[in-house]
Design a protein around this motif. Structure first.
Motif, short mmCIF file in Angstrom:
data_model
loop_
_atom_site.label_atom_id
_atom_site.label_comp_id
_atom_site.label_asym_id
_atom_site.label_seq_id
_atom_site.Cartn_x
_atom_site.Cartn_y
_atom_site.Cartn_z
N MET A 216 37.67 34.67 41.87
CA MET A 216 39.11 34.47 41.80
C MET A 216 39.62 33.62 42.96
O MET A 216 39.00 33.56 44.02
CB MET A 216 39.84 35.81 41.84
CG MET A 216 39.68 36.66 40.60
SD MET A 216 40.60 36.01 39.19
CE MET A 216 42.30 36.27 39.73
N MET A 217 40.79 33.01 42.74
CA MET A 217 41.50 32.36 43.84
C MET A 217 41.72 33.40 44.93
O MET A 217 42.06 34.55 44.65
CB MET A 217 42.83 31.79 43.35
CG MET A 217 43.79 32.81 42.81
SD MET A 217 45.31 32.10 42.16
CE MET A 217 44.87 31.78 40.47
N GLY B 235 38.75 28.85 40.55
CA GLY B 235 38.67 30.19 39.95
C GLY B 235 38.38 30.21 38.47
O GLY B 235 37.76 31.13 37.96
N TYR C 147 43.06 38.40 36.73
CA TYR C 147 41.99 39.22 37.30
C TYR C 147 41.33 40.07 36.20
O TYR C 147 40.11 40.08 36.06
CB TYR C 147 42.58 40.12 38.39
CG TYR C 147 41.60 41.01 39.09
CD1 TYR C 147 40.82 40.53 40.14
CD2 TYR C 147 41.46 42.34 38.72
CE1 TYR C 147 39.93 41.36 40.80
CE2 TYR C 147 40.58 43.17 39.38
CZ TYR C 147 39.81 42.68 40.42
OH TYR C 147 38.93 43.51 41.06
N ARG D 230 39.35 37.87 33.81
CA ARG D 230 38.22 37.12 34.36
C ARG D 230 37.07 37.98 34.89
O ARG D 230 35.93 37.53 34.88
CB ARG D 230 38.72 36.20 35.48
CG ARG D 230 39.58 35.07 34.96
CD ARG D 230 40.10 34.21 36.08
NE ARG D 230 40.83 33.04 35.55
CZ ARG D 230 41.27 32.06 36.29
NH1 ARG D 230 41.06 32.06 37.60
NH2 ARG D 230 41.91 31.04 35.73
N TYR E 22 33.11 37.03 35.39
CA TYR E 22 32.48 36.90 36.70
C TYR E 22 31.28 37.84 36.84
O TYR E 22 30.34 37.53 37.56
CB TYR E 22 33.47 37.19 37.83
CG TYR E 22 34.59 36.19 37.98
CD1 TYR E 22 34.39 34.83 37.80
CD2 TYR E 22 35.87 36.62 38.34
CE1 TYR E 22 35.44 33.92 37.96
CE2 TYR E 22 36.90 35.71 38.52
CZ TYR E 22 36.68 34.37 38.32
OH TYR E 22 37.71 33.48 38.48
#
Length: 195
Positions: free
Chosen positions: A28-29, A98, A152, A155, A159
């Motif tokens: 993530m960013m 991201g 979040y 994603r 991830y």
């Protein structure tokens, strides 16, 4: 006559490493991909590459400007091209945006030609790092925290498909994060070996 004793055991040389594949930092960013990536590249003595910086340089525009003018789909297509090119060049540490790892094509390309390391940070750590910045086009919404939370939640399952994971909490210094990533990479002798 005085005798000098030189204690060589107290001098520790930093270990040296041999990098066999490009390490691609994903997450993530606000997870620390750029900061950790730069420090990791310096420690290994290899190039640091940033896909977002490469895109901005090629377009002569910022990421927010590209999003505003051409849209996210255009940006994602360019991002895939840049990641492919960077993976084909000299081995190093590659920090990605991201959203880069969300595309199956990018995930496959990264796994085939490099190794992905997810810098896993919880939502509150990410929010504390990004809430005061205006450089995140996806967070230019009425409720940036809700937007970040939605990103979040969407994603994280993707991830989780990364080859390796390193925890990125809000308390760990960058050099200690580099140590975490190195420990993770050393579990893969096809990627990194001590020399």
């Amino acid at each position: 006559m005085s005798e000098f004793k030189h204690n060589t055991s107290s001098v520790e040389l930093a270990p040296s490493y041999s990098l066999h594949k490009t390490v691609v930092l994903v997450g993530m960013m606000g997870a620390g991909k750029t900061a950790v990536g730069r420090a990791l590249a310096a420690r290994l003595g290899v190039p640091f590459l940033d896909s977002d910086a490469e895109i901005e340089s090629a377009a002569n525009m910022t990421i927010p400007e590209i999003f505003a003018r051409d849209g996210e789909a255009f940006f994602r297509a360019k991002e895939s091209q840049v990641i492919g090119r960077l993976l084909s060049e000299k081995k190093g540490i590659l920090s990605t945006g991201g959203g880069a790892f969300l595309t199956e094509k990018n995930r496959n390309m990264i796994t085939e030609r490099g190794v992905s390391v997810w810098l896993r940070a919880d939502l509150e750590v990410l929010w504390n790092r990004v809430r005061h910045k205006d450089t995140r086009p996806l967070l230019r919404t009425e409720n940036p925290y809700a937007t970040l939370r939605a990103l979040y939640e969407a994603r994280v399952p993707i991830y989780e498909q990364a080859d390796l994971i390193a925890e990125s909490d809000g308390d760990t210094a960058i050099e200690d994060m580099v140590d975490r990533v190195l420990r993770s990479l050393l579990t893969r002798p096809d990627v990194l070996e001590r020399t």
